[in-house]
Design an enzyme around this catalytic site. Structure first.
Site, PDB file in Angstrom:
ATOM      1  N   ASP A 178       0.881  -1.170   0.000  1.00 13.14           N
ATOM      2  CA  ASP A 178       0.000   0.000   0.000  1.00 13.14           C
ATOM      3  C   ASP A 178       0.920   1.221   0.000  1.00 13.14           C
ATOM      4  OD1 ASP A 178      -1.508   2.213   0.795  1.00 13.14           O
ATOM      5  OD2 ASP A 178      -2.823   1.053   2.118  1.00 13.14           O
ATOM      6  N   LYS A 203      -6.102  10.311  -1.023  1.00 15.58           N
ATOM      7  CA  LYS A 203      -5.140  11.075  -0.244  1.00 15.58           C
ATOM      8  C   LYS A 203      -4.280  11.951  -1.165  1.00 15.58           C
ATOM      9  CE  LYS A 203      -6.957   8.797   3.124  1.00 15.58           C
ATOM     10  NZ  LYS A 203      -6.379   7.544   3.597  1.00 15.58           N
TER      11      LYS A 203
HETATM   12  C1  LIG Z   1      -6.872   6.243   3.711  1.00 10.99           C
HETATM   13  C2  LIG Z   1      -6.057   5.035   3.518  1.00 10.99           C
HETATM   14  C3  LIG Z   1      -6.629   3.854   3.033  1.00 10.99           C
HETATM   15  C4  LIG Z   1      -8.099   3.747   2.703  1.00 10.99           C
HETATM   16  O1  LIG Z   1      -8.452   4.611   1.675  1.00 10.99           O
HETATM   17  P1  LIG Z   1      -9.944   5.195   1.476  1.00 10.99           P
HETATM   18  O2  LIG Z   1      -9.834   5.905   0.182  1.00 10.99           O
HETATM   19  O3  LIG Z   1     -10.219   6.082   2.648  1.00 10.99           O
HETATM   20  O4  LIG Z   1     -10.857   4.023   1.439  1.00 10.99           O
HETATM   21  C5  LIG Z   1      -5.812   2.754   2.861  1.00 10.99           C
HETATM   22  N1  LIG Z   1      -4.498   2.806   3.163  1.00 10.99           N
HETATM   23  C6  LIG Z   1      -3.913   3.920   3.643  1.00 10.99           C
HETATM   24  C7  LIG Z   1      -2.465   3.911   3.960  1.00 10.99           C
HETATM   25  C8  LIG Z   1      -4.673   5.074   3.838  1.00 10.99           C
HETATM   26  O5  LIG Z   1      -4.100   6.175   4.327  1.00 10.99           O
END
Ligand SMILES: *Cc1c(COP(=O)(O)O)cnc(C)c1O
Length: 393
Positions: A178, A203
């Site tokens: 991720d 984000k």
């Molecule tokens: C926010 C986030 C997610 C989830 O994303 P959404 O778009 O809110 O569903 C997954 N991994 C990380 C590291 C995040 O900061």
């Protein structure tokens, strides 16, 4: 009055073309003949049929992120970052498999590890990704994949991604990264050995806190197909309008990232020099616990996140957010505006105080997602918070 049917079709002719991607909200696409539709379904011609299966705005956005991540196969845009996490975990695993996750993953990813996967017959183990021997010890003969984030939230520890990639390769386990926090500007996980890379596009990539979207791509076509089929069947589809907004946000991503990073480095040094601040975490600072690894993995970059700990526990935390009222106290990251989060009362409230302490998050611990404000004005806003803390002593 000349009457037309409901769906006359056809745009006005233009010999010139738009420079901005049009928004195409059509759910369904009309075909000329059943033979033409066969051609499409059987891959002899390209084209869309139904928006849940794919639409132009999602593909335009996906191709841009593919290029940034140097994705070996075309990626897929989904309705949120968690949709991407879900499509990977449930699209690639079956009951009886085992999954290893980093012990400081994003809160909902952790929840999926703890609650949802076990409920579906997929065992999970959490392990510290800064310690490859801990990850190795967590592997089982039925381990299908390892899911890590490069920089942990909110303590900003740096995963041993090289060590874990080598371990996964040796054991025939898929490595899923991720890359939301670090972004392809700092880390390109495919080049480091990842099999699957995913993002919360919500984000930093989209960057304006006005859409939720995710992206995922895989090294092999067979993995891509499994993720795609699961996502389409379960309807994890993004909205064309959201994709369009994210594409617009992405245009300025590099500039936004560099600006926020430069301010973050300055803010980290400023906070570290203040008497009420016990500790500052920022990857390029000499006092970062994983400094040497951070330099290698992040290629000298520090990114836009800073964490710090105030002396004085919850009282100091309350005084700080009140005093720093120019900064949004809100649990997100990657927005154009700086946001401040307090893990003990939000993302990590489900843990016991001892559990949080073990991860290094006390009641005085804050995480900052640095935005694009004027750096002097931003530092003044933090100083206002610190002055409010000092006034309580
Ligand atoms: C926010 C986030 C997610 C989830 O994303 P959404 O778009 O809110 O569903 C997954 N991994 C990380 C590291 C995040 O900061």
């Amino acid at each position: 009055m000349k009457r037309t049917l409901m769906r006359p079709g056809g745009l006005p002719e233009s010999a010139s073309t738009p420079v901005v991607t049009p928004i195409m909200p059509s759910v369904v696409y009309a075909s000329e003949t059943p033979d033409r539709l066969d051609d499409q379904y059987e891959g002899r011609t390209e084209g869309y049929t139904y928006a849940r299966e794919g639409h132009p705005n999602a593909d335009v956005l996906a191709r841009r992120i593919d290029a940034m991540e140097a994705a070996p196969q075309p990626g897929l845009v989904l309705g949120s970052g968690m949709a991407a996490v879900t499509a990977v975990l449930l699209g690639l695993c079956k009951a009886g498999d085992h999954v290893v996750g980093g012990d400081q993953l994003y809160g909902r990813s952790l929840r999926m590890m703890r609650d949802d996967l076990p409920r579906l017959g997929i065992d999970t183990t959490l392990a510290d990704p800064t310690d490859v021997t801990a990850v190795a010890a967590a592997l089982q003969p039925n381990t299908r994949l390892v899911l890590i984030e490069v920089v942990s939230n909110p303590t900003l520890r740096i995963a041993d991604i090289d060590g874990i990639a080598e371990l996964c390769r040796e054991k025939g386990v898929l490595l899923v990264v991720d890359n939301t926090f670090t972004t392809p500007r700092a880390v390109q996980p495919f080049a480091l050995g990842a099999d699957v890379v995913l993002h919360s596009v919500t984000k930093l990539l989209a960057g304006h806190s006005d859409v939720t979207l995710g992206w995922v791509a895989a090294r092999d076509a067979s993995l891509s197909k499994a993720i795609y089929d699961f996502a389409v069947t379960t309807g994890l589809t993004p909205s064309p309008f959201d994709c369009w907004l994210a594409e617009r946000g992405l245009m300025s991503f590099d500039l936004r990232f560099d600006r926020a990073e430069a301010t973050a480095a300055r803010l980290a040094d400023h906070l570290a020099a203040q008497p009420m601040v016990k500790r500052v975490l920022y990857p390029t600072r000499p006092d970062h616990p994983d400094r040497a690894r951070a330099q290698g993995v992040l290629q000298g970059r520090g990114c836009n996140m800073v964490s710090f700990e105030l002396d004085g526990g919850r009282d100091a935390a309350n005084a700080f957010t009140k005093g720093a009222d120019q900064i949004a106290f809100a649990p997100t990251l990657g927005d154009v505006g700086t946001t401040l989060s307090h893990p003990a009362s939000s993302s990590h409230r489900a843990l016991t105080p001892e559990g949080r302490e073990k991860l290094g998050m006390t009641e005085g611990f804050f995480r900052v997602s640095v935005g694009l404000e004027d750096p002097d004005a931003l530092i003044a806003a933090f100083d206002a918070g610190l002055a409010a803390v000092a006034a309580t002593k």
